[in-house]
Design an enzyme around this catalytic site. Structure first.
Site, PDB file in Angstrom:
ATOM      1  N   GLY A  50       0.780  -1.235   0.000  1.00 32.19           N
ATOM      2  CA  GLY A  50       0.000   0.000   0.000  1.00 32.19           C
ATOM      3  C   GLY A  50       0.810   1.283   0.000  1.00 32.19           C
ATOM      4  O   GLY A  50       0.401   2.288  -0.559  1.00 32.19           O
ATOM      5  N   GLU A 104       3.574   4.369   6.307  1.00 38.74           N
ATOM      6  CA  GLU A 104       2.344   3.600   6.081  1.00 38.74           C
ATOM      7  C   GLU A 104       1.396   4.373   5.173  1.00 38.74           C
ATOM      8  O   GLU A 104       1.394   5.595   5.159  1.00 38.74           O
ATOM      9  CB  GLU A 104       1.634   3.371   7.431  1.00 38.74           C
ATOM     10  CG  GLU A 104       1.692   1.942   7.936  1.00 38.74           C
ATOM     11  CD  GLU A 104       0.911   0.932   7.089  1.00 38.74           C
ATOM     12  OE1 GLU A 104       0.746   1.137   5.869  1.00 38.74           O
ATOM     13  OE2 GLU A 104       0.487  -0.070   7.659  1.00 38.74           O
ATOM     14  N   ASP A 105       0.582   3.638   4.460  1.00 40.26           N
ATOM     15  CA  ASP A 105      -0.431   4.289   3.627  1.00 40.26           C
ATOM     16  C   ASP A 105      -1.577   4.793   4.499  1.00 40.26           C
ATOM     17  O   ASP A 105      -2.034   5.918   4.360  1.00 40.26           O
ATOM     18  CB  ASP A 105      -0.957   3.336   2.540  1.00 40.26           C
ATOM     19  CG  ASP A 105      -1.391   1.971   3.071  1.00 40.26           C
ATOM     20  OD1 ASP A 105      -1.238   1.703   4.281  1.00 40.26           O
ATOM     21  OD2 ASP A 105      -1.884   1.157   2.274  1.00 40.26           O
ATOM     22  N   ASP A 108      -5.741   2.471  10.502  1.00 40.10           N
ATOM     23  CA  ASP A 108      -7.178   2.294  10.737  1.00 40.10           C
ATOM     24  C   ASP A 108      -7.323   1.880  12.208  1.00 40.10           C
ATOM     25  O   ASP A 108      -7.330   2.733  13.097  1.00 40.10           O
ATOM     26  CB  ASP A 108      -7.644   1.238   9.718  1.00 40.10           C
ATOM     27  CG  ASP A 108      -9.115   0.871   9.817  1.00 40.10           C
ATOM     28  OD1 ASP A 108      -9.837   1.481  10.595  1.00 40.10           O
ATOM     29  OD2 ASP A 108      -9.538  -0.038   9.086  1.00 40.10           O
ATOM     30  N   LYS A 136      -7.628   7.132  10.092  1.00 37.07           N
ATOM     31  CA  LYS A 136      -9.064   7.148  10.406  1.00 37.07           C
ATOM     32  C   LYS A 136      -9.150   7.333  11.918  1.00 37.07           C
ATOM     33  O   LYS A 136      -9.125   6.355  12.674  1.00 37.07           O
ATOM     34  CB  LYS A 136      -9.713   5.815  10.005  1.00 37.07           C
ATOM     35  CG  LYS A 136      -9.716   5.538   8.500  1.00 37.07           C
ATOM     36  CD  LYS A 136     -10.371   4.194   8.183  1.00 37.07           C
ATOM     37  CE  LYS A 136     -10.280   3.833   6.718  1.00 37.07           C
ATOM     38  NZ  LYS A 136     -10.679   2.419   6.455  1.00 37.07           N
ATOM     39  N   PHE A 157     -14.323   2.883   3.666  1.00 40.04           N
ATOM     40  CA  PHE A 157     -13.332   2.144   2.902  1.00 40.04           C
ATOM     41  C   PHE A 157     -12.967   2.913   1.629  1.00 40.04           C
ATOM     42  O   PHE A 157     -13.825   3.341   0.878  1.00 40.04           O
ATOM     43  CB  PHE A 157     -13.847   0.748   2.544  1.00 40.04           C
ATOM     44  CG  PHE A 157     -12.776  -0.117   1.963  1.00 40.04           C
ATOM     45  CD1 PHE A 157     -11.824  -0.696   2.785  1.00 40.04           C
ATOM     46  CD2 PHE A 157     -12.687  -0.325   0.596  1.00 40.04           C
ATOM     47  CE1 PHE A 157     -10.793  -1.470   2.261  1.00 40.04           C
ATOM     48  CE2 PHE A 157     -11.670  -1.110   0.056  1.00 40.04           C
ATOM     49  CZ  PHE A 157     -10.732  -1.679   0.898  1.00 40.04           C
ATOM     50  N   ASP A 164      -5.776  -0.611  -2.001  1.00 39.92           N
ATOM     51  CA  ASP A 164      -6.490  -1.543  -2.861  1.00 39.92           C
ATOM     52  C   ASP A 164      -7.756  -2.111  -2.237  1.00 39.92           C
ATOM     53  O   ASP A 164      -7.930  -2.100  -1.014  1.00 39.92           O
ATOM     54  CB  ASP A 164      -5.582  -2.735  -3.178  1.00 39.92           C
ATOM     55  CG  ASP A 164      -5.392  -3.638  -1.946  1.00 39.92           C
ATOM     56  OD1 ASP A 164      -4.974  -3.120  -0.893  1.00 39.92           O
ATOM     57  OD2 ASP A 164      -5.700  -4.847  -2.033  1.00 39.92           O
ATOM     58  N   ARG A 170      -4.896   0.188  -6.830  1.00 36.95           N
ATOM     59  CA  ARG A 170      -3.677   0.859  -6.337  1.00 36.95           C
ATOM     60  C   ARG A 170      -3.137   1.904  -7.299  1.00 36.95           C
ATOM     61  O   ARG A 170      -2.451   2.835  -6.895  1.00 36.95           O
ATOM     62  CB  ARG A 170      -2.564  -0.168  -6.104  1.00 36.95           C
ATOM     63  CG  ARG A 170      -2.876  -1.200  -5.042  1.00 36.95           C
ATOM     64  CD  ARG A 170      -1.588  -1.935  -4.681  1.00 36.95           C
ATOM     65  NE  ARG A 170      -1.824  -3.173  -3.960  1.00 36.95           N
ATOM     66  CZ  ARG A 170      -2.028  -3.254  -2.648  1.00 36.95           C
ATOM     67  NH1 ARG A 170      -2.017  -2.163  -1.921  1.00 36.95           N
ATOM     68  NH2 ARG A 170      -2.217  -4.421  -2.073  1.00 36.95           N
TER      69      ARG A 170
HETATM   70  P1  IMP Z   1      -5.116  -1.450  10.693  1.00 32.02           P
HETATM   71  O1  IMP Z   1      -4.178  -2.555  11.050  1.00 32.02           O
HETATM   72  O2  IMP Z   1      -6.525  -1.742  11.050  1.00 32.02           O
HETATM   73  O3  IMP Z   1      -4.659  -0.101  11.205  1.00 32.02           O
HETATM   74  O4  IMP Z   1      -5.164  -1.364   9.116  1.00 32.02           O
HETATM   75  C1  IMP Z   1      -4.074  -0.929   8.394  1.00 32.02           C
HETATM   76  C2  IMP Z   1      -3.934  -1.627   7.056  1.00 32.02           C
HETATM   77  O5  IMP Z   1      -5.193  -2.059   6.532  1.00 32.02           O
HETATM   78  C3  IMP Z   1      -3.382  -0.650   6.069  1.00 32.02           C
HETATM   79  O6  IMP Z   1      -1.987  -0.793   5.963  1.00 32.02           O
HETATM   80  C4  IMP Z   1      -4.096  -1.009   4.780  1.00 32.02           C
HETATM   81  O7  IMP Z   1      -3.337  -1.962   4.077  1.00 32.02           O
HETATM   82  C5  IMP Z   1      -5.378  -1.629   5.209  1.00 32.02           C
HETATM   83  N1  IMP Z   1      -6.505  -0.661   5.177  1.00 32.02           N
HETATM   84  C6  IMP Z   1      -7.090  -0.016   6.218  1.00 32.02           C
HETATM   85  N2  IMP Z   1      -8.082   0.776   5.822  1.00 32.02           N
HETATM   86  C7  IMP Z   1      -8.146   0.644   4.467  1.00 32.02           C
HETATM   87  C8  IMP Z   1      -8.981   1.245   3.451  1.00 32.02           C
HETATM   88  O8  IMP Z   1      -9.893   2.056   3.693  1.00 32.02           O
HETATM   89  N3  IMP Z   1      -8.718   0.851   2.161  1.00 32.02           N
HETATM   90  C9  IMP Z   1      -7.737  -0.035   1.835  1.00 32.02           C
HETATM   91  N4  IMP Z   1      -6.929  -0.603   2.749  1.00 32.02           N
HETATM   92  C10 IMP Z   1      -7.129  -0.267   4.048  1.00 32.02           C
HETATM   93 MG    MG Z   2      -0.899  -1.219   4.100  1.00 28.42          MG
END
Ligand code: IMP
Ligand code: MG
Length: 181
Positions: A50, A104-105, A108, A136, A157, A164, A170
């Site tokens: 990402g 990081e992209d 969440d 977020k 999302f 992606d 992407r």
């Molecule tokens: P977390 O571990 O819940 O913080 O999620 C982080 C990872 O989930 C990111 O590195 C993304 O790869 C993926 N992710 C979280 N939210 C989204 C979204 O809205 N679209 C696409 N990928 C997401």
């Molecule tokens: Mg990611």
């Protein structure tokens, strides 16, 4: 393009590329202020896949030496987090005694970032900082400090600019949001 279709879902235009680039300009300026005269050569750690585009855009703007490394983690299947963070490809270099800036992209729930910080501490990085293009804030409940955040978004999302939906989306330069209508 106002709408795109990826697999079974429709996404609508949400954040123009120019706004992303402006946000990256601002975050890069902060990082430059912190590192320009520090004499450290930090590792920029690109979290595949990402963060590829964000890492590239950020790197172009940095005015100090960096060492680039990658790691591949995954936690999402479809449009939601599985809660289980898998290392699909380990660190591409040695971080022992080095300062690391995670790139990081999106953050969440924060599970990925928390996991990654633990991996880096176990590998004896001297310092770990986090730089994320998107956050977020309504979802983030972890204690890991997010040192550099380019932009905050609602809990929906999104795809594009590296992000992606099951492998697709992407390559779009703008960001699109899931269209529920
Ligand atoms: P977390 O571990 O819940 O913080 O999620 C982080 C990872 O989930 C990111 O590195 C993304 O790869 C993926 N992710 C979280 N939210 C989204 C979204 O809205 N679209 C696409 N990928 C997401
Ligand atoms: Mg990611």
């Amino acid at each position: 393009m106002q709408k795109i279709k990826l697999h079974d879902k429709v996404f609508r235009y949400f954040i123009p590329n120019e706004r992303l680039e402006e946000a990256i300009d601002r975050v890069a300026a902060k990082i430059n202020d912190d590192y320009r005269d520090s004499g450290t050569v930090p590792i920029l750690l690109c979290v595949l896949n990402g963060s590829i585009l964000f890492t590239a855009e950020l790197m172009k703007r940095l005015e100090f030496d960096v060492d680039l490394m990658s790691i591949k983690l995954s936690s999402y299947v479809g449009t939601s987090s599985t809660g289980d963070v898998r290392t699909e490809m380990g660190l591409t270099g040695d971080v022992t005694g080095k300062e690391v800036i995670i790139v990081e992209d999106i953050v969440d729930t924060g599970r990925t970032i928390e996991n990654l910080v633990n991996i880096l501490q176990a590998r004896r990085a001297s310092k770990v900082k986090v730089c994320t293009m998107l956050l977020k804030p309504e979802m983030y409940k972890k204690d890991v400090k997010l040192d550099y955040v380019a932009m905050e978004i609602p809990d929906d999302f999104i795809v594009g600019f590296g992000l992606d939906y099951d492998g697709l989306g992407r390559n779009y330069k703008d960001i699109y949001i899931l269209d529920n209508e």
